[in-house]
Design a protein around this motif. Sequence first.
Motif, mmCIF file in Angstrom:
data_model
loop_
_atom_site.group_PDB
_atom_site.id
_atom_site.type_symbol
_atom_site.label_atom_id
_atom_site.label_comp_id
_atom_site.label_asym_id
_atom_site.label_seq_id
_atom_site.Cartn_x
_atom_site.Cartn_y
_atom_site.Cartn_z
ATOM 1 N N GLY A 114 -98.673 62.289 46.158
ATOM 2 C CA GLY A 114 -98.027 61.310 45.283
ATOM 3 C C GLY A 114 -96.688 61.771 44.734
ATOM 4 O O GLY A 114 -96.079 61.095 43.928
ATOM 5 N N TYR A 130 -93.905 62.912 40.307
ATOM 6 C CA TYR A 130 -94.487 62.400 39.074
ATOM 7 C C TYR A 130 -95.997 62.585 39.022
ATOM 8 O O TYR A 130 -96.600 62.484 37.952
ATOM 9 C CB TYR A 130 -94.087 60.943 38.824
ATOM 10 C CG TYR A 130 -92.745 60.881 38.154
ATOM 11 C CD1 TYR A 130 -92.633 61.207 36.803
ATOM 12 C CD2 TYR A 130 -91.595 60.570 38.853
ATOM 13 C CE1 TYR A 130 -91.410 61.210 36.176
ATOM 14 C CE2 TYR A 130 -90.367 60.566 38.235
ATOM 15 C CZ TYR A 130 -90.273 60.889 36.893
ATOM 16 O OH TYR A 130 -89.057 60.896 36.282
ATOM 17 N N ALA A 131 -96.626 62.845 40.157
ATOM 18 C CA ALA A 131 -98.045 63.214 40.143
ATOM 19 C C ALA A 131 -98.177 64.707 39.872
ATOM 20 O O ALA A 131 -99.124 65.158 39.233
ATOM 21 C CB ALA A 131 -98.700 62.849 41.469
ATOM 22 N N ARG A 158 -103.475 54.335 48.987
ATOM 23 C CA ARG A 158 -103.297 53.258 48.018
ATOM 24 C C ARG A 158 -103.974 53.649 46.704
ATOM 25 O O ARG A 158 -103.388 53.508 45.635
ATOM 26 C CB ARG A 158 -103.917 51.975 48.591
ATOM 27 C CG ARG A 158 -103.398 50.708 47.976
ATOM 28 C CD ARG A 158 -103.674 49.487 48.841
ATOM 29 N NE ARG A 158 -105.095 49.348 49.153
ATOM 30 C CZ ARG A 158 -105.591 49.349 50.389
ATOM 31 N NH1 ARG A 158 -104.796 49.473 51.432
ATOM 32 N NH2 ARG A 158 -106.886 49.224 50.602
ATOM 33 N N GLY A 159 -105.203 54.176 46.788
ATOM 34 C CA GLY A 159 -105.923 54.602 45.591
ATOM 35 C C GLY A 159 -105.216 55.741 44.876
ATOM 36 O O GLY A 159 -105.015 55.701 43.666
ATOM 37 N N ALA A 160 -104.823 56.760 45.647
ATOM 38 C CA ALA A 160 -104.156 57.922 45.049
ATOM 39 C C ALA A 160 -102.840 57.494 44.410
ATOM 40 O O ALA A 160 -102.516 57.890 43.287
ATOM 41 C CB ALA A 160 -103.913 58.996 46.107
ATOM 42 N N ALA A 181 -102.074 54.602 43.221
ATOM 43 C CA ALA A 181 -102.276 53.725 42.068
ATOM 44 C C ALA A 181 -102.413 54.505 40.767
ATOM 45 O O ALA A 181 -102.224 53.947 39.691
ATOM 46 C CB ALA A 181 -103.503 52.843 42.289
ATOM 47 N N THR A 182 -102.728 55.805 40.840
ATOM 48 C CA THR A 182 -102.862 56.581 39.604
ATOM 49 C C THR A 182 -101.499 56.966 39.014
ATOM 50 O O THR A 182 -101.413 57.293 37.836
ATOM 51 C CB THR A 182 -103.641 57.894 39.844
ATOM 52 O OG1 THR A 182 -102.925 58.691 40.788
ATOM 53 C CG2 THR A 182 -105.047 57.623 40.364
ATOM 54 N N VAL A 183 -100.444 56.910 39.840
ATOM 55 C CA VAL A 183 -99.142 57.434 39.394
ATOM 56 C C VAL A 183 -98.596 56.735 38.130
ATOM 57 O O VAL A 183 -98.171 57.418 37.202
ATOM 58 C CB VAL A 183 -98.114 57.449 40.552
ATOM 59 C CG1 VAL A 183 -96.745 57.885 40.070
ATOM 60 C CG2 VAL A 183 -98.579 58.396 41.652
ATOM 61 N N PRO A 184 -98.655 55.364 38.046
ATOM 62 C CA PRO A 184 -98.170 54.749 36.796
ATOM 63 C C PRO A 184 -98.901 55.271 35.562
ATOM 64 O O PRO A 184 -98.268 55.531 34.531
ATOM 65 C CB PRO A 184 -98.454 53.258 36.998
ATOM 66 C CG PRO A 184 -98.547 53.069 38.467
ATOM 67 C CD PRO A 184 -99.078 54.353 39.022
ATOM 68 N N GLY A 185 -100.216 55.462 35.672
ATOM 69 C CA GLY A 185 -101.002 55.981 34.554
ATOM 70 C C GLY A 185 -100.590 57.399 34.198
ATOM 71 O O GLY A 185 -100.481 57.757 33.020
ATOM 72 N N LEU A 186 -100.325 58.205 35.236
ATOM 73 C CA LEU A 186 -99.905 59.594 35.000
ATOM 74 C C LEU A 186 -98.547 59.640 34.309
ATOM 75 O O LEU A 186 -98.320 60.443 33.409
ATOM 76 C CB LEU A 186 -99.850 60.368 36.319
ATOM 77 C CG LEU A 186 -101.191 60.598 37.019
ATOM 78 C CD1 LEU A 186 -100.976 61.242 38.377
ATOM 79 C CD2 LEU A 186 -102.098 61.475 36.165
ATOM 80 N N VAL A 187 -97.641 58.741 34.716
ATOM 81 C CA VAL A 187 -96.313 58.705 34.090
ATOM 82 C C VAL A 187 -96.437 58.277 32.629
ATOM 83 O O VAL A 187 -95.792 58.854 31.739
ATOM 84 C CB VAL A 187 -95.348 57.770 34.857
ATOM 85 C CG1 VAL A 187 -94.008 57.673 34.151
ATOM 86 C CG2 VAL A 187 -95.142 58.270 36.282
ATOM 87 N N ALA A 188 -97.315 57.271 32.363
ATOM 88 C CA ALA A 188 -97.519 56.817 30.985
ATOM 89 C C ALA A 188 -98.051 57.957 30.122
ATOM 90 O O ALA A 188 -97.589 58.168 28.996
ATOM 91 C CB ALA A 188 -98.475 55.624 30.963
#
Lengths: 171, 185
Positions: free
Chosen positions: B25, B28-29, B117-119, B121-128
């Motif tokens: 990712g 940012y991951a 796609r699953g992996a 999808a976590t990136v926005p949450g990690l950035v937040a």
Amino acid sequence: MELVLAFLKIGAVSYGGGWTIVGIIKTEVVGRGWLDEQGFSELVGLAQVTPGPVALNAATLVGYRLYGVPGSIAASLSVVFVPTLLILAAGFILGKLGERTALRLDQSLRTATFALVALTLWSFAPAAAASIPAAAYALVAFAVSAFTTVNPVWVILGAGSVETIRAVFAR
Amino acid sequence: MEETRNPGLFGIFSLFAGISTLTIGGGYAMIPVIARKVSSKGWLDEAEFYGLFATAQSLPGPMAYNTALLVGKRTAGAAGALCAGLGILLPPVTIVMIAAALVSTAGENAVMGAFLRGAGATVPGLVAALLLRMTLKRSWNPARALLSAGAAAAMIAAPVWAVPLFFVASAIAFLFERPEGGNGS
């Protein structure tokens, strides 16, 4: 040799996260006719599947496609060469500036970096709101990363696994 | 130097090699993973880490690589920086070469596509979460808060200008930071 020069240049001008750098690599590589658009898109797909910084992976792949193993090593070393020198030099220059100026600089960069991360969040927000599963993965990742001491890597790999299972059962 | 601040060159290499092997990712991951690991190991405190991350953003090059180099340098000098850099580089370069030799269009594989796609999808949450942690660990004052918010608004309004705006914001912030290192104005 031309490959080394191209990636030295890419490394020296690439700011921000991986996706900005991928754009710069595309301009250089497709612009020089080394790969066509289609070939480059496939390559970026592969750079995403593989772990590590996306920009670095893209550089390694371009090198590999053009000149095999020596090409991939040359491209990946070239892309990080200038940043490495700058980081080693930055510490030296900060040392020369004196502690107070270095502290001021550090605080100013923190102020601006906050904005850059906010921009990244803004640009990712539509992707998180696109579907219920996407929102759920993002929310879990947020909660785990913000409030627990669990390593976020497990959430990344876990979300990938759950989505794979969902896809298999959806067939 | 306290014990905790001296992780050893092999420790640095293996930490970053591990992160670089497992984290899909991109930058940012990787940053939140690095933040968590270096603070849980006691190499750096979290606020200090975000300072290094800010410096990494101000230099060209892959963000995760730059951050790793700065962490290595802070904890073990130039040799530490090189070990951190090698740790970040070696696993992906090896894996990518093997992958390139085996497949040409991994992105078209349905199972691999779903995993990605699953992996991803976590990136926005990690950035937040990264933004929240940075907010909590920052010592704020009105000038810093206003400038951060103003720069964020400007970048969101004109994302193409994000890099020049980053430097403009840094320069303005520099003028507002008191040389005494006090709490600014």
